[in-house]
Design an enzyme around this catalytic site. Structure first.
Site, PDB file in Angstrom:
ATOM      1  N   ASP A  37       0.928  -1.118   0.066  1.00 37.30           N
ATOM      2  CA  ASP A  37       0.161   0.070  -0.099  1.00 37.30           C
ATOM      3  C   ASP A  37       0.973   1.372   0.075  1.00 37.30           C
ATOM      4  O   ASP A  37       2.101   1.057   0.370  1.00 37.30           O
ATOM      5  CB  ASP A  37      -0.846   0.086   1.406  1.00 37.30           C
ATOM      6  CG  ASP A  37      -1.888   1.203   1.314  1.00 37.30           C
ATOM      7  OD1 ASP A  37      -2.399   1.660   0.351  1.00 37.30           O
ATOM      8  OD2 ASP A  37      -1.591   1.849   2.439  1.00 37.30           O
TER       9      ASP A  37
ATOM     10  N   ASP B 268      -0.119   5.137   1.004  1.00 33.63           N
ATOM     11  CA  ASP B 268      -0.460   6.048   2.041  1.00 33.63           C
ATOM     12  C   ASP B 268      -0.335   5.133   3.290  1.00 33.63           C
ATOM     13  O   ASP B 268      -1.191   4.498   3.563  1.00 33.63           O
ATOM     14  CB  ASP B 268      -1.802   6.686   1.872  1.00 33.63           C
ATOM     15  CG  ASP B 268      -1.764   7.647   0.590  1.00 33.63           C
ATOM     16  OD1 ASP B 268      -1.022   8.337   0.282  1.00 33.63           O
ATOM     17  OD2 ASP B 268      -2.830   7.427  -0.273  1.00 33.63           O
TER      18      ASP B 268
END
Ligand code: BG6
Ligand code: MG
Length: 212
Positions: A8, A10
Site C-alpha cells: 500500500d 499512504d
C-alpha cells in the site's frame, strides 16, 4: 512461500494521512461538520469519492449529484498543494532497507493503492523505479475492501495470490488482501485481521515473511 510483495502507499511507504485529513477537514467545514482524527481513521484506504460520501453521511448532508465532482476537485487541489514538498526525506523508516532486502532475493514488488495520486507521489519519493507494477485508484473499478487492486497487482507480477504478501496500514486494505487470499503484514496498531502487526518496517526480515 512468498514470491512477491505488494505495498500500500499512504501510511506504508509515506505518511500522507495528515494531508488527506487537513484537506477533508476543510471540505467538511463547508457543511459545519468538525471532522475529527477518529473520523479520519475510517477514511484510510477508502477512495476519494467514497470518503466524500462518508463525510456527507456523518454531516447529515445530501447534495445534488452535480455538485460532487467540484468538491472532489477542491479536496484534491488542496491535497496536492500540501504534498508538493514531499521527497525522499518522507519515506517511512525501514522502507528502503526492506525494498533492498527484497531485491537481494529477486522478489518482485508492486504498489496497490486506492489513491489516484499514487504515480505522482512515487515520483516525488524517488521510488517509482523500484516497483515492477503500480495499480492505483485510476485502474480499479472496486476499491478496497474489494480485492481487485491486489489481484490486479498479482496478475501483473505473474505471481499467484497465495504467494503474495501485502503490506497495509488500513483495515479496509487488510480485508482486501485477505479477500484476495494473500498474507498481510499490518503496519500500525490493533490491526487484528493481519497475519502479523508491526509498528514499522524496520527490521522486517526474509525468514519472518516466509513463516507467516
Ligand atoms: C488511500 C488513502 O491510499 O487513497 C485515503 O488512505 C485516500 O485516505 C485514498 O482517500 C484516495 O486517494 P486520492 O489521492 O486518490 O484522493
Ligand atoms: Mg494506507
Amino acid at each position: 512461500m512468498i514470491k512477491a510483495v505488494i505495498f500500500d502507499l499512504d501510511g506504508v511507504l509515506t505518511d500522507t494521512a495528515v494531508y488527506h485529513y487537513q484537506s477533508w477537514k476543510a471540505v467538511a467545514a463547508k457543511f459545519s461538520y468538525n471532522l475529527t482524527e477518529h473520523d479520519n481513521e475510517k477514511l484510510k484506504g477508502v477512495s476519494r469519492a467514497d470518503s466524500l460520501n462518508l463525510i456527507l453521511e456523518w454531516a447529515s448532508v445530501t447534495l445534488p449529484q452535480e455538485e460532487i465532482p467540484q468538491l472532489l476537485q477542491e479536496k484534491n487541489d488542496h491535497y496536492l498543494l500540501l504534498i508538493n514538498e514531499l521527497g525522499q526525506k518522507d519515506i517511512l523508516p525501514g522502507v528502503l532497507d526492506f525494498l533492498t532486502l527484497l531485491e537481494s532475493h529477486n522478489c518482485p514488488k508492486a504498489v496497490g493503492s486506492s489513491s489516484k495520486n499514487a504515480p505522482f507521489i512515487l515520483e516525488k519519493l524517488g521510488l517509482a523505479s523500484r516497483f515492477a507494477a503500480v495499480i492505483d485508484g485510476n485502474g480499479v473499478k472496486n476499491t478496497k475492501p474489494d480485492p481487485e487492486v491486489f489481484l490486479n497487482a498479482a496478475l501483473q507480477l505473474q505471481v499467484l495470490p497465495e504467494n503474495c504478501l501485502v503490506i497495509e496500514d488500513a483495515p479496509s486494505g487488510i480485508q482486501a488482501a485477505k479477500a484476495a487470499g494473500m498474507k498481510v503484514v499490518g503496519v500500525g496498531h490493533e490491526l487484528t485481521e493481519a497475519d502479523v502487526c508491526v509498528s514499522s518496517l524496520v527490521g522486517l526480515d526474509w525468514d519472518q515473511i516466509q513463516n507467516l
